[in-house]
Design a protein around this motif. Sequence first.
Motif, PDB file in Angstrom:
ATOM      1  N   LYS A  84     -38.250 -21.869 -65.759  1.00  0.00           N
ATOM      2  CA  LYS A  84     -37.714 -20.658 -66.384  1.00  0.00           C
ATOM      3  C   LYS A  84     -37.415 -19.632 -65.297  1.00  0.00           C
ATOM      4  O   LYS A  84     -38.170 -19.494 -64.335  1.00  0.00           O
ATOM      5  CB  LYS A  84     -38.719 -20.097 -67.386  1.00  0.00           C
ATOM      6  CG  LYS A  84     -38.209 -18.907 -68.159  1.00  0.00           C
ATOM      7  CD  LYS A  84     -39.185 -18.494 -69.224  1.00  0.00           C
ATOM      8  CE  LYS A  84     -38.829 -17.147 -69.755  1.00  0.00           C
ATOM      9  NZ  LYS A  84     -38.263 -17.065 -71.010  1.00  0.00           N
ATOM     10  N   GLN A 137     -24.506 -17.318 -64.539  1.00  0.00           N
ATOM     11  CA  GLN A 137     -25.064 -17.798 -65.804  1.00  0.00           C
ATOM     12  C   GLN A 137     -24.011 -18.688 -66.442  1.00  0.00           C
ATOM     13  O   GLN A 137     -22.819 -18.390 -66.371  1.00  0.00           O
ATOM     14  CB  GLN A 137     -25.377 -16.632 -66.734  1.00  0.00           C
ATOM     15  CG  GLN A 137     -26.469 -15.726 -66.253  1.00  0.00           C
ATOM     16  CD  GLN A 137     -26.721 -14.577 -67.222  1.00  0.00           C
ATOM     17  OE1 GLN A 137     -25.860 -14.213 -68.008  1.00  0.00           O
ATOM     18  NE2 GLN A 137     -27.914 -14.014 -67.151  1.00  0.00           N
ATOM     19  N   PRO A 148     -23.414 -21.701 -69.894  1.00  0.00           N
ATOM     20  CA  PRO A 148     -24.004 -22.426 -71.025  1.00  0.00           C
ATOM     21  C   PRO A 148     -24.268 -23.883 -70.647  1.00  0.00           C
ATOM     22  O   PRO A 148     -23.562 -24.460 -69.829  1.00  0.00           O
ATOM     23  CB  PRO A 148     -22.945 -22.320 -72.119  1.00  0.00           C
ATOM     24  CG  PRO A 148     -21.674 -21.993 -71.427  1.00  0.00           C
ATOM     25  CD  PRO A 148     -22.021 -21.329 -70.127  1.00  0.00           C
ATOM     26  N   LYS A 189     -30.503 -27.470 -72.866  1.00  0.00           N
ATOM     27  CA  LYS A 189     -31.337 -26.666 -71.953  1.00  0.00           C
ATOM     28  C   LYS A 189     -31.732 -25.372 -72.651  1.00  0.00           C
ATOM     29  O   LYS A 189     -31.011 -24.857 -73.502  1.00  0.00           O
ATOM     30  CB  LYS A 189     -30.593 -26.320 -70.655  1.00  0.00           C
ATOM     31  CG  LYS A 189     -30.119 -27.510 -69.861  1.00  0.00           C
ATOM     32  CD  LYS A 189     -31.277 -28.186 -69.182  1.00  0.00           C
ATOM     33  CE  LYS A 189     -30.760 -29.352 -68.330  1.00  0.00           C
ATOM     34  NZ  LYS A 189     -31.794 -30.034 -67.620  1.00  0.00           N
ATOM     35  N   GLU A 190     -32.877 -24.838 -72.277  1.00  0.00           N
ATOM     36  CA  GLU A 190     -33.350 -23.575 -72.850  1.00  0.00           C
ATOM     37  C   GLU A 190     -32.678 -22.392 -72.169  1.00  0.00           C
ATOM     38  O   GLU A 190     -32.234 -22.498 -71.029  1.00  0.00           O
ATOM     39  CB  GLU A 190     -34.870 -23.454 -72.656  1.00  0.00           C
ATOM     40  CG  GLU A 190     -35.682 -24.480 -73.405  1.00  0.00           C
ATOM     41  CD  GLU A 190     -37.173 -24.304 -73.169  1.00  0.00           C
ATOM     42  OE1 GLU A 190     -37.597 -23.168 -72.862  1.00  0.00           O
ATOM     43  OE2 GLU A 190     -37.892 -25.298 -73.295  1.00  0.00           O
ATOM     44  N   ASP A 191     -32.634 -21.278 -72.897  1.00  0.00           N
ATOM     45  CA  ASP A 191     -32.116 -20.044 -72.299  1.00  0.00           C
ATOM     46  C   ASP A 191     -32.961 -19.667 -71.082  1.00  0.00           C
ATOM     47  O   ASP A 191     -34.176 -19.825 -71.098  1.00  0.00           O
ATOM     48  CB  ASP A 191     -32.163 -18.896 -73.325  1.00  0.00           C
ATOM     49  CG  ASP A 191     -30.782 -18.541 -73.849  1.00  0.00           C
ATOM     50  OD1 ASP A 191     -29.825 -19.244 -73.499  1.00  0.00           O
ATOM     51  OD2 ASP A 191     -30.688 -17.563 -74.609  1.00  0.00           O
ATOM     52  N   GLU A 192     -32.315 -19.193 -70.058  1.00  0.00           N
ATOM     53  CA  GLU A 192     -32.924 -18.729 -68.806  1.00  0.00           C
ATOM     54  C   GLU A 192     -33.583 -19.851 -68.000  1.00  0.00           C
ATOM     55  O   GLU A 192     -34.391 -19.591 -67.119  1.00  0.00           O
ATOM     56  CB  GLU A 192     -33.920 -17.593 -69.064  1.00  0.00           C
ATOM     57  CG  GLU A 192     -33.277 -16.343 -69.609  1.00  0.00           C
ATOM     58  CD  GLU A 192     -34.228 -15.170 -69.664  1.00  0.00           C
ATOM     59  OE1 GLU A 192     -35.338 -15.250 -69.115  1.00  0.00           O
ATOM     60  OE2 GLU A 192     -33.840 -14.149 -70.243  1.00  0.00           O
ATOM     61  N   GLU A 193     -33.204 -21.086 -68.260  1.00  0.00           N
ATOM     62  CA  GLU A 193     -33.696 -22.201 -67.447  1.00  0.00           C
ATOM     63  C   GLU A 193     -32.781 -22.355 -66.231  1.00  0.00           C
ATOM     64  O   GLU A 193     -31.566 -22.223 -66.323  1.00  0.00           O
ATOM     65  CB  GLU A 193     -33.684 -23.486 -68.265  1.00  0.00           C
ATOM     66  CG  GLU A 193     -34.250 -24.666 -67.518  1.00  0.00           C
ATOM     67  CD  GLU A 193     -34.275 -25.941 -68.359  1.00  0.00           C
ATOM     68  OE1 GLU A 193     -34.209 -27.021 -67.760  1.00  0.00           O
ATOM     69  OE2 GLU A 193     -34.356 -25.846 -69.600  1.00  0.00           O
ATOM     70  N   VAL A 242     -29.154 -20.852 -67.237  1.00  0.00           N
ATOM     71  CA  VAL A 242     -28.549 -21.162 -68.548  1.00  0.00           C
ATOM     72  C   VAL A 242     -28.469 -19.881 -69.378  1.00  0.00           C
ATOM     73  O   VAL A 242     -29.445 -19.129 -69.467  1.00  0.00           O
ATOM     74  CB  VAL A 242     -29.365 -22.224 -69.296  1.00  0.00           C
ATOM     75  CG1 VAL A 242     -28.813 -22.431 -70.705  1.00  0.00           C
ATOM     76  CG2 VAL A 242     -29.375 -23.528 -68.531  1.00  0.00           C
ATOM     77  N   LYS A 243     -27.275 -19.698 -70.000  1.00  0.00           N
ATOM     78  CA  LYS A 243     -27.088 -18.581 -70.937  1.00  0.00           C
ATOM     79  C   LYS A 243     -26.306 -19.132 -72.128  1.00  0.00           C
ATOM     80  O   LYS A 243     -25.116 -19.351 -72.037  1.00  0.00           O
ATOM     81  CB  LYS A 243     -26.327 -17.435 -70.257  1.00  0.00           C
ATOM     82  CG  LYS A 243     -26.142 -16.221 -71.122  1.00  0.00           C
ATOM     83  CD  LYS A 243     -27.443 -15.507 -71.329  1.00  0.00           C
ATOM     84  CE  LYS A 243     -27.194 -14.186 -72.020  1.00  0.00           C
ATOM     85  NZ  LYS A 243     -28.409 -13.457 -72.226  1.00  0.00           N
ATOM     86  N   ASN A 244     -27.001 -19.446 -73.202  1.00  0.00           N
ATOM     87  CA  ASN A 244     -26.343 -20.008 -74.388  1.00  0.00           C
ATOM     88  C   ASN A 244     -25.918 -18.944 -75.341  1.00  0.00           C
ATOM     89  O   ASN A 244     -26.399 -17.894 -75.472  1.00  0.00           O
ATOM     90  CB  ASN A 244     -27.274 -21.007 -75.094  1.00  0.00           C
ATOM     91  CG  ASN A 244     -27.387 -22.299 -74.304  1.00  0.00           C
ATOM     92  OD1 ASN A 244     -26.437 -22.708 -73.664  1.00  0.00           O
ATOM     93  ND2 ASN A 244     -28.558 -22.900 -74.342  1.00  0.00           N
TER      94      ASN A 244
END
Length: 187
Positions: free
Chosen positions: A140, A151, A153, A157-161, A185-187
């Motif tokens: 994280k 950032q 998508p 993957k999880e957000d902020e991974e 990652v920013k989904n």
Amino acid sequence: MSETQNDVQPEETKVEAGAESTEEVEQEAGEEVKAEDNVEELKSAEEDYKAKFFYVAAEMENMRKRFEREKSQLLKFGNEKVLSSLIEVVDNLERTMQAIENDEDEKVKNIYVGVDMVKKQFVDVLIDNGLEQIEALGKKFDPNFHEALAQQPAEGKEDEEVIVEYQKGYKLNGRVLRASKVVVVKN
């Protein structure tokens, strides 16, 4: 008359002797008061010296502890500047390895193996001197250890991974020497 004079004389002598003894008593009493004053002054001076001694002793102890703490910090982080510079050398060795990694020439493969051995030995020396790599991929995002360059998508993957590490980060005895440069990652 002679009897009367004789009787009077001893009384006068007694009076004179009494006067002298009163003066002596007063003088002795004055000396005793002065002696008591001197004792009090000496006790006061002694207390002042004791207080000053304890103050100086405490200051010396504080100074010793401060010196030990500073010495410890110097030993722990004194080589920070050198290690920071040497990290760049490790980066260059890794770039060299990436450039020749997929080459099919047998000589280039041998060079790759040699450079990899030198890099591993170099990293081991850095680790022995308190340097440790910051883990980033799959972790994280932590702004204390990572520097986000971008950032994007990413599915699954999880957000902020952290999904990409452009440059490795390092810590020296727990203090960040260089943050990892990453994509998050920013989904």
